[in-house]
Motif scaffolding. Structure first.
Motif, short mmCIF file in Angstrom:
data_model
loop_
_atom_site.label_atom_id
_atom_site.label_comp_id
_atom_site.label_asym_id
_atom_site.label_seq_id
_atom_site.Cartn_x
_atom_site.Cartn_y
_atom_site.Cartn_z
N TYR A 82 0.84 -1.21 0.00
CA TYR A 82 0.00 0.00 0.00
C TYR A 82 0.87 1.26 0.00
N ALA A 95 0.96 4.21 -2.80
CA ALA A 95 0.46 5.54 -2.42
C ALA A 95 1.53 6.62 -2.52
N ARG A 126 1.47 10.39 -3.75
CA ARG A 126 0.06 10.68 -4.01
C ARG A 126 -0.59 11.07 -2.69
N VAL A 154 -2.76 10.15 -0.40
CA VAL A 154 -3.52 8.96 0.00
C VAL A 154 -3.34 8.74 1.50
N LYS A 195 -1.53 -1.14 -6.05
CA LYS A 195 -0.99 -0.30 -7.13
C LYS A 195 -1.95 -0.25 -8.32
N LEU A 241 -4.88 1.97 -7.27
CA LEU A 241 -4.59 3.42 -7.16
C LEU A 241 -4.17 4.02 -8.50
N ILE A 289 -7.37 10.67 -1.41
CA ILE A 289 -8.03 9.36 -1.43
C ILE A 289 -7.75 8.66 -0.10
#
Ligand code: LLP
Length: 421
Positions: A47, A51, A54, A56, A256, A259, A276
């Protein structure tokens, strides 16, 4: 041979990281939940890397496994938490979680739970009805604070998973129907002591395709654009949890893949600045744990063979509740008895007390089996049925192991009960 990452056969014996499972069984007894610390870290890394760079926030859906050792591991790695009760809030706070990274989900939040979460200062309440909005506004008003809210919108998409764990369809109890969402957002915007910060959805669990997420995303993007036109500004979009794990041969959607596609669509709509939020549970812990059990008795019959083990539906309810398939491994080394087809069943007085069906093994009494993929929704759904103490939880870390929750004592199960004269 690797059965699951960090659960490997070495010299014919199944290990958790570097620790042979028979050694754990000897030391701590069975049934026993065994977790791999490195498997938790690896799952988190999938994760974190997806992320990277970004906007996130990954909030661990702690209903999947809420042992403090697991929570603390994820907290140190930077996770936020998705909670669904005052109890889960207390657990998150007990490991020092940053309240600014806690989202509070759930269809039936009580006033005391709202108060506790407002006092802690959580990031967001994911609100599921107008009645809940009204109660939250009232509770926040009494405390003279402002509650940050998202509405959990039900986008009416089919997550193509088991009906009990599919939550995004119209007929589910969850969320606010997408057709109602604009009206309810307008209602929320008029209430005192609330601040609208986000849009939320969670469409189901053990999802193995990306398309249901993208269908939901498209609907939520349209909603966010409509709201913007009405002067309601959305800061984050919470897509819930739900990514599946491999119980058998499922194809997986990686964080991945999810996202990449989500951000591609956001960019196409000019929504790059939106944060997000994800709420993964199972995919962070499911394959980081096993349930170790001992074969107590073998019962060979005309139509069925049973291996009666010391774990039961109270330790792992998923097979009987969802007809879920968990791989079962012989911890080994393999015996040379006759190969037969067995149902693996527990000692509980219910025909529904089974853990696996029609599995081919050469078994002997006293040997160990590992029920795989028991890191998620195993201990957290365990009960005391038949006055069975809940099993111990062990965290393996390289060559070491730590008891992260001791086996319950029988006396503790009825310590609070009062026989009347
Ligand atoms: N967020 C919300 C609002 C949820 O309701 C759930 C799970 C999650 C996140 C985490 O979903 P995950 O990433 O774990 O799929 N006991 C069932 C699963 C029930 C899931 C309930 N909600 C099972 O053992 O399969």
């Amino acid at each position: 041979m690797t059965v699951a990452p960090h659960f490997d056969f070495k010299n014919g014996v199944l290990h958790a990281e570097n620790v042979p499972l028979p050694a754990l069984a000897r030391q701590f007894g069975t049934p026993l939940y065994v977790y791999s610390r490195q498997a938790l870290r690896d799952a988190w890394e999938s994760y974190r890397s997806a992320a990277e760079n970004r906007n996130v926030l990954v909030c661990f859906g702690m209903k999947a496994n809420s042992n403090l050792a697991v929570l603390n591991e994820f907290r140190k790695l930077g996770a936020g938490f998705d909670i669904v009760s005052g109890g889960e809030l207390a657990r998150a706070l007990a490991v020092g979680a940053d309240p600014g990274k806690i989202v509070f989900s759930g269809v039936g939040k009580q006033a005391w739970e709202m108060q506790a979460a407002l006092k802690a200062g959580v990031k967001c309440f994911n609100v599921e009805s107008e009645a809940e909005l009204a109660q939250l506004a009232q509770v926040a008003g009494q405390m003279d604070v402002v509650a940050p809210v998202s509405l959990r919108v039900n986008p009416d998409v089919d997550a193509q998973t088991h009906p009990y764990i599919s939550t995004g369809l119209k007929e589910n109890k969850f969320g606010i129907a997408i057709e109602e969402a604009v009206r309810v957002y307008q209602y929320a915007s008029q209430l005192q002591n609330l601040r609208i910060v986000g849009v939320d959805c969670h469409i189901g669990s053990q999802i193995t395709e990306v398309s249901p997420y993208l269908d939901a995303l498209d609907k939520l993007i349209a909603l966010i654009q409509t709201l913007a036109g009405l002067g309601i500004h959305i800061e984050h979009l919470d897509l819930g949890g739900g990514l599946g794990i491999r119980y058998t041969d499922e194809t997986l959607v990686t964080p991945k893949t999810l996202l990449d596609q989500v951000f591609e669509r956001l960019a196409a709509k000019g929504l790059d600045s939106l944060q997000i939020v994800l709420e993964p549970g199972r995919s962070l812990v499911g394959n980081a744990g096993i349930l170790l059990t001992t074969v107590e008795y073998l019962k060979h019959g005309d139509t069925k063979n049973f291996a009666i083990v010391d774990a039961a539906m109270n330790d792992l309810i998923r097979p009987t509740l969802y007809d879920a398939w968990h791989s079962v491994e012989q911890v080994g080394p393999p015996s040379h008895d006759e190969v037969r087809t067995y149902d693996i069943v527990g000692p509980i007085c219910e025909s529904g007390d089974w853990l696996a069906r029609d599995r081919r093994f050469a078994l002997k009494q006293g040997e160990l089996l590992a029920i795989m993929s028991a890191g998620a929704y195993a201990f957290t759904m365990a009960s005391h049925y038949n006055t069975r103490p809940r099993a111990a939880e062990i965290m393996v870390d390289g060559d070491n192991c730590h008891v992260v929750r001791p086996r319950e004592t029988i006396e503790s199960l009825f310590a609070g009960e009062i026989p009347l004269d």
